[in-house]
Design a protein around this motif. Structure first.
Motif, short mmCIF file in Angstrom:
data_model
loop_
_atom_site.label_atom_id
_atom_site.label_comp_id
_atom_site.label_asym_id
_atom_site.label_seq_id
_atom_site.Cartn_x
_atom_site.Cartn_y
_atom_site.Cartn_z
N CYS A 108 0.81 -1.23 0.00
CA CYS A 108 0.00 0.00 0.00
C CYS A 108 0.85 1.28 0.00
O CYS A 108 0.51 2.24 -0.70
N ALA A 138 -6.08 1.01 6.63
CA ALA A 138 -7.34 1.53 6.07
C ALA A 138 -7.48 3.02 6.32
O ALA A 138 -7.95 3.77 5.45
N TYR A 148 -11.48 0.40 1.93
CA TYR A 148 -10.80 -0.85 2.26
C TYR A 148 -11.72 -1.69 3.15
O TYR A 148 -12.36 -1.16 4.06
#
Length: 333
Positions: A108, A138, A148
């Motif tokens: 990410c 998230a 997410y």
């Protein structure tokens, strides 16, 4: 912003939650041809999901740090990308199928991570991660508008083997709207989708599931070896357990254990990781986990003996050595 479940409120994941849907659904049966799905992590589960979605007419874009996994996926028709960011750029829904939360964080937010993309597809994290880490990931993604959810996997026949039959069980945490949005794709490879609570709740229930499975598994294997040492047919004993209060996935596995144990389709090291996470969460939440902790330590010993990538069923080799008898009743030196 994602719903956040604090450690002090972990008990809420097992109480009243948003309405669940555990029915077999065909919501993904129509209208998905050409839909663009990304899969980061093309191993046992990710690769199996990619193959199934391609067969259903979806476009699949993928990435894995292992060139062999990428080559295998490309041979099935997956469009291989150079980075997580490039996958994120091209898709409408992004599935993560990774070993643990640290890898999810790198995918990410690493140098070539999805955060650098201008696109914001819904992220569905199939990883058996740690709930606190997932909530932090998230929250960071939400700052740039990327949603997410966590969707841990389980099933009566394991992970990768359940995908072609579309019988995975998904344990999902997150906002209802996001889950509704993901359902048409998720229902392509699952028969049951449980919304168990806010973000992170799916991973907590997955930890509980794997802890129970591991504890019961050790008890069942030890029982089978006791039967074998007394000259009792283990397959017959397994049939009895399967029809009684000793029933479990391990009892139903009895016929696959004799004469040579068949692979279960799950890494021993991954189960040890899940048990380690369960022990950590129980300690942080001040909940007793006596059998879970003991089982965790046994699994760590077995990983040292057999290796991280050994199949979970290979633990029987350790127990056979300790018992001095094989599952088929022959002596084990």
């Amino acid at each position: 912003m994602p719903q956040v479940l604090g450690l002090a409120d972990v008990r809420l994941t097992l109480g009243p939650v948003p309405p669940r849907d555990d029915s077999l659904t065909d919501q993904g049966s129509h209208g998905l041809a050409g839909y663009r799905v990304g899969i980061i992590g093309l191993g046992q589960v990710g690769g199996a999901v990619a193959k199934l979605l391609l067969g259903d007419g979806l476009e699949v874009y993928g990435y894995d740090i292992d060139p062999e996994q990428c080559n295998a996926a490309a041979g099935m028709g997956v469009t291989i990308c150079d980075s997580p960011r490039q996958v994120n750029d091209r898709v409408e829904l992004l599935l993560l199928s990774l070993p643990q939360s640290d890898v999810v964080r790198e995918v990410c937010f690493g140098e070539t991570g999805i955060h650098a993309s201008d696109q914001r597809p819904l992220v569905v994290d199939l990883t058996s991660g740690y709930p606190t880490d997932s909530r932090e990931i998230a929250a960071r993604l939400a700052q740039s508008g990327q949603p997410y959810i966590d969707a841990a996997i389980t099933g009566l026949t394991g992970g990768a083997r359940a995908v072609p039959e579309r019988i995975l069980t998904l344990i999902v945490g997150g906002e209802t709207d996001h889950i509704t949005r993901a359902r048409p794709v998720l229902s392509r490879f699952s028969s049951h989708i449980y919304h168990v609570g806010p973000l992170g709740a799916g991973q907590i229930v997955k930890m509980i599931n794997n802890m129970v499975c591991a504890v019961v598994g050790i008890g069942t294997l030890e029982g089978f070896l006791l039967a074998a040492k007394h000259g009792i047919n283990v397959q017959r004993a397994a049939e009895v357990l399967a029809k009684g209060t000793g029933n479990s996935i391990w009892a139903n596995m009895g016929p696959a254990l004799v004469p040579d144990p068949k692979p279960g389709g799950f890494y021993l090291g991954l189960m040890a990781k899940d048990l380690r996470q369960m022990s950590r969460l129980a300690m942080e939440t001040e909940i007793s986990n006596l059998l879970g902790d003991l089982t965790h330590h046994l699994y760590e010993l077995m990983v040292r003996e057999l290796g991280y990538s050994a199949d979970v069923i290979d633990q029987i080799r350790v127990f056979q050595k300790w018992a001095g008898v094989r599952i088929d009743g022959t002596p084990c030196p």
